[in-house]
Design a protein around this motif. Structure first.
Motif, PDB file in Angstrom:
ATOM      1  N   GLU A 116       0.805  -1.168  -0.003  1.00 56.29           N
ATOM      2  CA  GLU A 116      -0.005   0.123  -0.248  1.00 56.29           C
ATOM      3  C   GLU A 116       1.219   1.382  -0.069  1.00 56.29           C
ATOM      4  N   PHE A 117       1.837   1.342   0.787  1.00 56.37           N
ATOM      5  CA  PHE A 117       2.755   2.413   0.736  1.00 56.37           C
ATOM      6  C   PHE A 117       3.369   2.852  -0.629  1.00 56.37           C
ATOM      7  N   CYS A 118       3.960   1.582  -1.169  1.00 55.93           N
ATOM      8  CA  CYS A 118       4.803   1.697  -2.244  1.00 55.93           C
ATOM      9  C   CYS A 118       3.794   2.224  -3.436  1.00 55.93           C
ATOM     10  N   LEU A 119       2.621   1.607  -3.659  1.00 57.44           N
ATOM     11  CA  LEU A 119       1.726   2.005  -4.549  1.00 57.44           C
ATOM     12  C   LEU A 119       1.030   3.336  -4.500  1.00 57.44           C
ATOM     13  N   ARG A 120       0.978   3.685  -2.965  1.00 56.07           N
ATOM     14  CA  ARG A 120       0.292   5.119  -2.840  1.00 56.07           C
ATOM     15  C   ARG A 120       1.504   6.283  -3.191  1.00 56.07           C
TER      16      ARG A 120
END
Length: 296
Positions: A126-130
């Motif tokens: 989630e962090f990477c994609l956001r």
């Protein structure tokens, strides 16, 4: 027989009970516990500068503060991407062994382990994609595949332990670094909390598995185990040096920078700091004979 060793090891059984209880007591809902800002500031450290691959090198001296911030952003995305790939692999291996012969007793903890690691994979992705709009692909390496033989489970859980200890070295430092955004500190803090249990469990299990292997292994087989473990440690460390990170940070010759950093005078010290506790444990257990690591 591994199951006999596990079932009669009172220390391991007590640790297993304590860790399972703590997993229940510390449980949180990751889908509710994180507050995700729409964006994170670009002009800031996304990873503690001392943990970036250029820290203390001539390459860092050639870069502006803005370039170093950009590098820390993409290195953080790479680090969390490595977490996603590593977790996916360990989930496959642990799931293959849950409620199977030899692993009946630790299977109760495996349920906690699998659930927590699945949630870790979600919040890292989630962090990477956001904030990075991507997950970096896993870098190829000669030691990725695990041999299918009588030492397979020992190597599997040794790899899981090495991966978790590498990650936790970064987590524990970034969790309390007030130069980082609270969102970054939070995911590192949460992960460190869970990984401390997983590492304690992994050390005990690897010790038992290796004790069983030593009963019938030849000297040559033990040397092969040591060589494999060291190759995997070096591969894991060198995965932090991703040329695609350097490209995204605006470096003109990303492959050249990777070669420069991997051969820099500070590389051995950085590697030894990351794996200090792991190497000490592996040497004490007898899995490795010394703490030297050679570049791939």
């Amino acid at each position: 027989m591994v199951s006999a060793l596990i079932d009669t090891d009172e220390r391991f059984l007590a640790i297993l009970d304590r860790l399972s209880e703590k997993a229940v007591d510390d449980y949180y809902n990751p889908y509710r516990v994180f507050q995700w800002p729409d964006t994170l500031p670009e002009a800031m450290w996304w990873m503690s500068p001392e943990l970036t691959t250029t820290y203390g090198t001539a390459a860092a001296e050639r870069m502006s503060r803005e370039q170093l911030y950009a590098l820390s952003k993409y290195e953080s995305i790479n680090f969390y991407s490595l977490n996603v790939h590593g977790i996916r692999e360990l989930l496959i291996e642990v799931t293959k062994r849950i409620h199977t012969s030899g692993f009946e007793t630790p299977s109760q903890f495996f349920h906690h382990f699998i659930g927590e690691e699945n949630e870790h994979m979600w919040f890292f992705a989630e962090f990477c994609l956001r904030y990075g709009r991507k997950l970096y692909r896993q870098m190829p390496g000669a030691s990725v595949s695990i041999p299918s033989n009588k030492v397979e489970s020992t190597l599997v859980f040794a790899r899981i332990l090495i991966f978790e200890e590498l990650v936790d070295y970064f987590n524990s430092k970034m969790a309390t670094d007030d130069r980082l955004h609270e969102t970054i500190r939070h995911i590192n803090r949460i992960h460190h909390q869970d990984e401390s249990r997983h590492i304690a469990f992994g050390r005990e299990l690897v010790d038992i598995l290796f004790t069983d292997v030593k009963k019938t292994a030849t000297a040559e087989e033990l040397r092969e185990i040591e060589a494999y473990i060291k190759r995997y440690m070096v591969y894991s460390f060198e995965s932090l040096f991703n040329p695609k990170v350097y490209r995204d940070a605006g470096v003109e010759d990303p492959q050249g920078l990777r070669r420069e950093l991997l051969s820099s005078p500070g590389r051995p010290g950085f590697e030894q700091r990351v794996f200090r506790k792991t190497l000490k444990y592996l040497e004490k257990t007898g899995i490795i004979g010394d703490r030297t690591l050679s570049p791939l």
